[in-house]
Design a protein around this motif. Sequence first.
Motif, PDB file in Angstrom:
ATOM      1  N   LEU A  35       0.783  -1.275  -0.027  1.00 24.64           N
ATOM      2  CA  LEU A  35       0.078  -0.036   0.085  1.00 24.64           C
ATOM      3  C   LEU A  35       0.755   1.042   0.136  1.00 24.64           C
ATOM      4  CD1 LEU A  35      -3.004  -0.579   2.475  1.00 24.64           C
ATOM      5  CD2 LEU A  35      -3.101   0.065   0.188  1.00 24.64           C
ATOM      6  N   ALA A  36       1.790   1.325   0.770  1.00 24.42           N
ATOM      7  CA  ALA A  36       2.855   2.504   1.019  1.00 24.42           C
ATOM      8  C   ALA A  36       3.511   2.664  -0.182  1.00 24.42           C
ATOM      9  CB  ALA A  36       3.740   2.397   2.167  1.00 24.42           C
ATOM     10  N   GLN A  37       3.918   1.505  -0.903  1.00 30.78           N
ATOM     11  CA  GLN A  37       4.589   1.572  -2.201  1.00 30.78           C
ATOM     12  C   GLN A  37       3.935   2.258  -3.168  1.00 30.78           C
ATOM     13  OE1 GLN A  37       6.012  -2.526  -2.357  1.00 30.78           O
ATOM     14  NE2 GLN A  37       8.111  -2.197  -1.794  1.00 30.78           N
ATOM     15  N   THR A  38       2.595   1.889  -3.237  1.00 28.97           N
ATOM     16  CA  THR A  38       1.791   2.224  -4.131  1.00 28.97           C
ATOM     17  C   THR A  38       1.462   3.868  -4.201  1.00 28.97           C
ATOM     18  OG1 THR A  38       0.562   0.054  -4.286  1.00 28.97           O
ATOM     19  CG2 THR A  38      -0.434   2.248  -5.467  1.00 28.97           C
ATOM     20  N   GLU A  39       1.291   4.088  -2.882  1.00 28.18           N
ATOM     21  CA  GLU A  39       1.139   5.595  -2.300  1.00 28.18           C
ATOM     22  C   GLU A  39       2.157   6.315  -2.819  1.00 28.18           C
ATOM     23  OE1 GLU A  39       0.155   5.986   1.706  1.00 28.18           O
ATOM     24  OE2 GLU A  39       0.303   8.290   1.291  1.00 28.18           O
ATOM     25  N   VAL A  40       3.440   5.936  -2.731  1.00 22.86           N
ATOM     26  CA  VAL A  40       4.660   6.949  -2.801  1.00 22.86           C
ATOM     27  C   VAL A  40       4.711   7.096  -4.405  1.00 22.86           C
ATOM     28  CG1 VAL A  40       7.283   6.976  -2.942  1.00 22.86           C
ATOM     29  CG2 VAL A  40       5.729   6.388  -0.660  1.00 22.86           C
ATOM     30  N   VAL A 224       5.550  11.126   3.691  1.00 26.15           N
ATOM     31  CA  VAL A 224       5.241  10.926   2.430  1.00 26.15           C
ATOM     32  C   VAL A 224       6.173  12.053   1.445  1.00 26.15           C
ATOM     33  CG1 VAL A 224       3.552  11.083   0.389  1.00 26.15           C
ATOM     34  CG2 VAL A 224       2.826  10.339   2.732  1.00 26.15           C
ATOM     35  N   ILE A 225       6.355  13.104   2.017  1.00 30.13           N
ATOM     36  CA  ILE A 225       7.169  14.100   1.440  1.00 30.13           C
ATOM     37  C   ILE A 225       8.793  13.378   1.319  1.00 30.13           C
ATOM     38  CG2 ILE A 225       8.167  16.519   1.681  1.00 30.13           C
ATOM     39  CD1 ILE A 225       5.535  17.401   2.936  1.00 30.13           C
ATOM     40  N   MET A 226       9.108  13.045   2.595  1.00 31.22           N
ATOM     41  CA  MET A 226      10.624  12.413   2.495  1.00 31.22           C
ATOM     42  C   MET A 226      10.584  11.364   1.533  1.00 31.22           C
ATOM     43  SD  MET A 226      11.192  12.318   6.691  1.00 31.22           S
ATOM     44  CE  MET A 226      11.316  13.633   7.799  1.00 31.22           C
ATOM     45  N   ALA A 227       9.661  10.474   1.459  1.00 34.93           N
ATOM     46  CA  ALA A 227       9.786   9.537   0.585  1.00 34.93           C
ATOM     47  C   ALA A 227      10.001   9.820  -0.946  1.00 34.93           C
ATOM     48  CB  ALA A 227       8.534   8.540   0.651  1.00 34.93           C
ATOM     49  N   ARG A 228       8.994  10.773  -1.229  1.00 38.47           N
ATOM     50  CA  ARG A 228       9.137  11.643  -2.601  1.00 38.47           C
ATOM     51  C   ARG A 228      10.361  12.069  -2.919  1.00 38.47           C
ATOM     52  NH1 ARG A 228       4.236  15.515  -2.657  1.00 38.47           N
ATOM     53  NH2 ARG A 228       4.882  16.067  -4.815  1.00 38.47           N
ATOM     54  N   ALA A 229      10.847  12.755  -1.849  1.00 37.39           N
ATOM     55  CA  ALA A 229      12.208  13.360  -2.080  1.00 37.39           C
ATOM     56  C   ALA A 229      13.213  12.607  -2.052  1.00 37.39           C
ATOM     57  CB  ALA A 229      12.365  14.520  -1.132  1.00 37.39           C
ATOM     58  N   SER A 230      13.296  11.540  -1.491  1.00 37.34           N
ATOM     59  CA  SER A 230      14.496  10.657  -1.201  1.00 37.34           C
ATOM     60  C   SER A 230      15.079  10.215  -2.667  1.00 37.34           C
ATOM     61  CB  SER A 230      14.223   9.359  -0.405  1.00 37.34           C
ATOM     62  OG  SER A 230      13.433   8.556  -1.007  1.00 37.34           O
ATOM     63  N   GLY A 244      11.347   6.466   2.723  1.00 35.03           N
ATOM     64  CA  GLY A 244      10.686   5.475   1.552  1.00 35.03           C
ATOM     65  C   GLY A 244       9.409   4.786   2.364  1.00 35.03           C
ATOM     66  N   PRO A 245       8.887   3.831   1.286  1.00 32.25           N
ATOM     67  CA  PRO A 245       7.647   3.247   1.782  1.00 32.25           C
ATOM     68  C   PRO A 245       7.738   2.423   3.005  1.00 32.25           C
ATOM     69  CG  PRO A 245       8.350   2.988  -0.648  1.00 32.25           C
ATOM     70  CD  PRO A 245       9.332   3.585   0.044  1.00 32.25           C
TER      71      PRO A 245
END
Length: 270
Positions: A35-40, A224-230, A244-245
């Motif tokens: 779920l988290a992977q899909t979201e990111v 979510v912001i951190m995952a997108r920026a990583s 990340g996710p």
Amino acid sequence: MWQKTIMAIAIASIACGCAGAVHQLPQLDQSNLSLAQTEVRSASGAPSRHSVSDEEVAKTLAESLARIRPAATELCHEMAVGVCEWRFMKSNDHSLNAGAAGNGIIFVNRGVLEYATNDEEVSMVIAHEIGHQAANHVATGERNQMVGALVGALLGGVAGALASKNSPYSPTITRSSADVGSSIGGAVGRLSFSKEQEREADYLSALILYRSGLDLDKARGILVIMARASGRKETGMLDSHPAGPERLAAWDKAVVEIRASNGALPKRAH
Ligand SMILES: [Zn+2]
């Protein structure tokens, strides 16, 4: 032979004890992670950064801290293993990062304020660093201690200079949050903890926010912001923090557990 084995076990257990978490943390399951992977993946592109004035930085940090401080202090004393006297500092470093070091030092970069979309996200970051202190993760890292001592000495020097000039006000000055240079901010920001300790700091952050009556779903936005920026080099992102996710999925698991227990501490690991 015997002695060697005992030695090996002793050394191994010291090493494990050093990098471990104080509490038992929930295990991730695959559905959570998917779920988290899909979201990111679906939240495409780098997160946006907005500029904030010095006044805004100071005000947001002070307010975000004030909202969580009573519950954080209470939790820290309840755990009774770590450092509950914190010294907050801010730096003008634009990277999305914060840190914890020896002497109760907690450090927040300006970048956190520039990327955050609400105050709950800022509180999440501060509470995460408080979590490292409260769980005594800092004491297990020699480098974290050394940098803390360095910053402590530096601030001591500043406070000493101020004290000799303005003696009636010096206690107020030394107790207030201090500004230090970006280079020291960077040094604290690069200090790292084990993966388990990072997960525990996130768990404790969620717990502090829950007990403070803050919206955990709003706070989650920063992950979510951190995952997108990583992985995007231009942000100078989170050298020291897993992003990340996986981190997002662990947060969700923690929140479910915390809501179910109505904000109780999890069982001790040992
Ligand atoms: Zn951390």
